[in-house]
Design a protein around this motif. Structure first.
Motif, mmCIF file in Angstrom:
data_model
loop_
_atom_site.group_PDB
_atom_site.id
_atom_site.type_symbol
_atom_site.label_atom_id
_atom_site.label_comp_id
_atom_site.label_asym_id
_atom_site.label_seq_id
_atom_site.Cartn_x
_atom_site.Cartn_y
_atom_site.Cartn_z
ATOM 1 N N GLY A 97 101.893 56.228 52.855
ATOM 2 C CA GLY A 97 101.189 57.303 52.161
ATOM 3 C C GLY A 97 100.552 56.893 50.847
ATOM 4 O O GLY A 97 99.952 57.724 50.164
ATOM 5 N N LYS A 98 100.661 55.621 50.472
ATOM 6 C CA LYS A 98 100.079 55.144 49.225
ATOM 7 C C LYS A 98 98.582 54.869 49.389
ATOM 8 O O LYS A 98 98.131 54.423 50.452
ATOM 9 C CB LYS A 98 100.754 53.851 48.777
ATOM 10 N N ASP A 99 97.828 55.121 48.353
ATOM 11 C CA ASP A 99 96.447 54.661 48.289
ATOM 12 C C ASP A 99 96.481 53.245 47.733
ATOM 13 O O ASP A 99 97.071 52.997 46.670
ATOM 14 C CB ASP A 99 95.601 55.562 47.391
ATOM 15 N N VAL A 100 95.859 52.312 48.435
ATOM 16 C CA VAL A 100 95.973 50.889 48.106
ATOM 17 C C VAL A 100 94.662 50.368 47.543
ATOM 18 O O VAL A 100 93.591 50.564 48.140
ATOM 19 C CB VAL A 100 96.376 50.063 49.346
ATOM 20 N N ILE A 101 94.748 49.685 46.399
ATOM 21 C CA ILE A 101 93.580 49.097 45.746
ATOM 22 C C ILE A 101 93.588 47.587 45.965
ATOM 23 O O ILE A 101 94.583 46.914 45.670
ATOM 24 C CB ILE A 101 93.581 49.395 44.235
ATOM 25 N N LEU A 102 92.471 47.073 46.467
ATOM 26 C CA LEU A 102 92.275 45.633 46.554
ATOM 27 C C LEU A 102 91.368 45.218 45.394
ATOM 28 O O LEU A 102 90.218 45.655 45.309
ATOM 29 C CB LEU A 102 91.617 45.240 47.879
ATOM 30 N N GLU A 103 91.900 44.397 44.502
ATOM 31 C CA GLU A 103 91.144 43.937 43.336
ATOM 32 C C GLU A 103 90.517 42.589 43.707
ATOM 33 O O GLU A 103 91.095 41.529 43.448
ATOM 34 C CB GLU A 103 92.101 43.802 42.144
ATOM 35 N N ILE A 104 89.339 42.638 44.309
ATOM 36 C CA ILE A 104 88.738 41.433 44.892
ATOM 37 C C ILE A 104 87.256 41.355 44.543
ATOM 38 O O ILE A 104 86.667 42.327 44.063
ATOM 39 C CB ILE A 104 88.910 41.417 46.429
ATOM 40 N N ASP A 105 86.648 40.178 44.803
ATOM 41 C CA ASP A 105 85.230 39.999 44.503
ATOM 42 C C ASP A 105 84.363 40.457 45.670
ATOM 43 O O ASP A 105 84.875 40.922 46.699
ATOM 44 C CB ASP A 105 84.933 38.549 44.116
ATOM 45 N N TRP A 106 83.043 40.318 45.505
ATOM 46 C CA TRP A 106 82.113 40.847 46.512
ATOM 47 C C TRP A 106 82.269 40.136 47.851
ATOM 48 O O TRP A 106 82.066 40.752 48.900
ATOM 49 C CB TRP A 106 80.687 40.740 46.010
ATOM 50 N N GLN A 107 82.627 38.849 47.826
ATOM 51 C CA GLN A 107 82.784 38.122 49.088
ATOM 52 C C GLN A 107 84.000 38.639 49.855
ATOM 53 O O GLN A 107 83.940 38.837 51.063
ATOM 54 C CB GLN A 107 82.913 36.621 48.812
ATOM 55 N N ILE A 161 82.627 48.043 39.052
ATOM 56 C CA ILE A 161 82.676 48.333 37.617
ATOM 57 C C ILE A 161 81.713 47.400 36.893
ATOM 58 O O ILE A 161 81.764 46.175 37.071
ATOM 59 C CB ILE A 161 84.102 48.162 37.074
ATOM 60 N N LEU A 162 80.830 47.986 36.101
ATOM 61 C CA LEU A 162 79.807 47.228 35.381
ATOM 62 C C LEU A 162 79.981 47.369 33.870
ATOM 63 O O LEU A 162 80.463 48.402 33.382
ATOM 64 C CB LEU A 162 78.419 47.734 35.758
ATOM 65 N N PRO A 163 79.549 46.358 33.096
ATOM 66 C CA PRO A 163 79.503 46.495 31.639
ATOM 67 C C PRO A 163 78.298 47.341 31.248
ATOM 68 O O PRO A 163 77.375 47.522 32.050
ATOM 69 C CB PRO A 163 79.346 45.044 31.174
ATOM 70 N N PRO A 164 78.258 47.848 30.011
ATOM 71 C CA PRO A 164 77.134 48.713 29.612
ATOM 72 C C PRO A 164 75.838 47.961 29.329
ATOM 73 O O PRO A 164 74.767 48.566 29.291
ATOM 74 C CB PRO A 164 77.650 49.397 28.347
ATOM 75 N N SER A 165 75.912 46.644 29.109
ATOM 76 C CA SER A 165 74.718 45.858 28.833
ATOM 77 C C SER A 165 75.039 44.374 28.970
ATOM 78 O O SER A 165 76.214 43.976 28.991
ATOM 79 C CB SER A 165 74.190 46.132 27.416
ATOM 80 N N VAL A 166 73.981 43.569 29.042
ATOM 81 C CA VAL A 166 74.158 42.118 29.094
ATOM 82 C C VAL A 166 74.783 41.624 27.788
ATOM 83 O O VAL A 166 75.669 40.754 27.790
ATOM 84 C CB VAL A 166 72.806 41.412 29.348
ATOM 85 N N SER A 194 74.949 41.158 41.070
ATOM 86 C CA SER A 194 73.794 41.344 41.943
ATOM 87 C C SER A 194 74.176 42.032 43.252
ATOM 88 O O SER A 194 73.293 42.486 43.991
ATOM 89 C CB SER A 194 73.136 39.992 42.238
ATOM 90 N N HIS A 195 75.478 42.165 43.530
ATOM 91 C CA HIS A 195 75.944 42.786 44.776
ATOM 92 C C HIS A 195 76.396 44.242 44.572
ATOM 93 O O HIS A 195 77.000 44.818 45.482
ATOM 94 C CB HIS A 195 77.093 41.959 45.360
ATOM 95 N N TYR A 196 76.096 44.828 43.415
ATOM 96 C CA TYR A 196 76.580 46.181 43.133
ATOM 97 C C TYR A 196 76.121 47.204 44.175
ATOM 98 O O TYR A 196 76.831 48.167 44.476
ATOM 99 C CB TYR A 196 76.135 46.625 41.738
ATOM 100 N N TYR A 199 78.209 48.722 47.217
ATOM 101 C CA TYR A 199 79.405 49.532 46.967
ATOM 102 C C TYR A 199 79.101 51.026 47.032
ATOM 103 O O TYR A 199 77.960 51.453 46.875
ATOM 104 C CB TYR A 199 79.996 49.159 45.600
ATOM 105 N N ASP A 200 80.159 51.819 47.247
ATOM 106 C CA ASP A 200 80.010 53.274 47.351
ATOM 107 C C ASP A 200 79.859 53.945 45.998
ATOM 108 O O ASP A 200 79.152 54.942 45.866
ATOM 109 C CB ASP A 200 81.226 53.879 48.068
ATOM 110 N N TYR A 201 80.546 53.435 44.994
ATOM 111 C CA TYR A 201 80.558 54.036 43.658
ATOM 112 C C TYR A 201 80.295 52.970 42.597
ATOM 113 O O TYR A 201 80.690 51.814 42.753
ATOM 114 C CB TYR A 201 81.920 54.676 43.353
ATOM 115 N N ILE A 202 79.662 53.395 41.503
ATOM 116 C CA ILE A 202 79.452 52.550 40.338
ATOM 117 C C ILE A 202 80.079 53.239 39.125
ATOM 118 O O ILE A 202 79.843 54.429 38.890
ATOM 119 C CB ILE A 202 77.947 52.336 40.055
ATOM 120 N N VAL A 203 80.876 52.489 38.360
ATOM 121 C CA VAL A 203 81.429 52.983 37.098
ATOM 122 C C VAL A 203 80.989 52.014 36.001
ATOM 123 O O VAL A 203 81.217 50.801 36.122
ATOM 124 C CB VAL A 203 82.969 53.062 37.138
#
Length: 206
Positions: A96-106, A123-128, A158-160, A163-167
């Motif tokens: 019943g747990k929601d599981v998070i995979l903390e992984i890269d785009w590959q 998850i993106l930074p606000p600027s370069v 470049s792979h954002y 994904y389904d969501y952007i934060v």
């Protein structure tokens, strides 16, 4: 009564975007979340515990597990392997747990192929400039190292669009609340509500 099955999430970000800090805080704000512990063939570092930071194993065993299809995703980084155990993730989801995979785009691409129902968040930074400032850290890295880390981060970003969501992590608390809203709203979807409140829904409609 059967335990409702949890949801699988992928969370990716470039180095310096604050992903780990956000996920650590998220678990204190949203109940029933776990971050999957990866398997690796590298040696434990001082203070690391098997089963807490990583599941440590040998290269021979890891390759046997790859051949047996035991990983949702895996990669070789320099001389070491890293992977996400399919059995471990499935056991957590079944509890019943929601599981998070903390992984890269590959890794995310591999998981989408093998577990098509995963929900993905980038998850993106606000600027370069903000990213560069975070990557500079304590000022101990050379300019060459910082430039390499920036190139790696921009390649990841470049792979954002996959994904389904952007934060965007500009203000930490705002980004944390946006992240929490994603998990809360996903739990309110029809299929999750039907799992969690089947008896109530059946009674309400007769």
């Amino acid at each position: 009564m059967n335990t409702p099955v949890g949801q699988l999430y992928i969370v990716s970000a470039p180095s310096g975007a604050g992903k780990s800090s956000l996920l650590n805080a998220l678990r204190g704000r949203v109940q029933g979340l776990v971050v999957s512990v990866s398997t690796t063939t590298r040696q434990p570092r001082p203070g690391e515990q098997d089963g807490v930071h990583y599941h440590f194993t040998t290269a021979e065993i890891f390759r046997q597990q790859v051949a047996g299809g035991d990983f949702l995703e895996y990669a070789q980084v320099f001389d070491n392997y890293y992977g996400t155990s399919r059995l471990s993730v499935n056991a957590l989801l079944a509890s019943g747990k929601d599981v998070i995979l903390e992984i890269d785009w590959q890794g995310a691409q591999q998981v989408r192929e093998r577990a098509g129902n995963a929900i993905s968040i980038f998850i993106l930074p606000p600027s370069v400039d903000a990213l560069r400032e975070r990557l500079c850290g304590r000022g101990q890295d050379s300019e060459e190292t910082i430039q390499r880390r920036m190139r790696d981060a921009q390649s990841e970003m470049s792979h954002y669009a996959e994904y389904d969501y952007i934060v965007i992590n500009d203000a930490f608390e705002s980004a944390l609340e946006e992240l929490a809203c994603i998990f809360r709203s996903e739990r309110l979807k029809l299929v999750r509500q039907q799992q969690h409140h089947k008896a109530l829904l059946d009674a309400l409609v007769g």
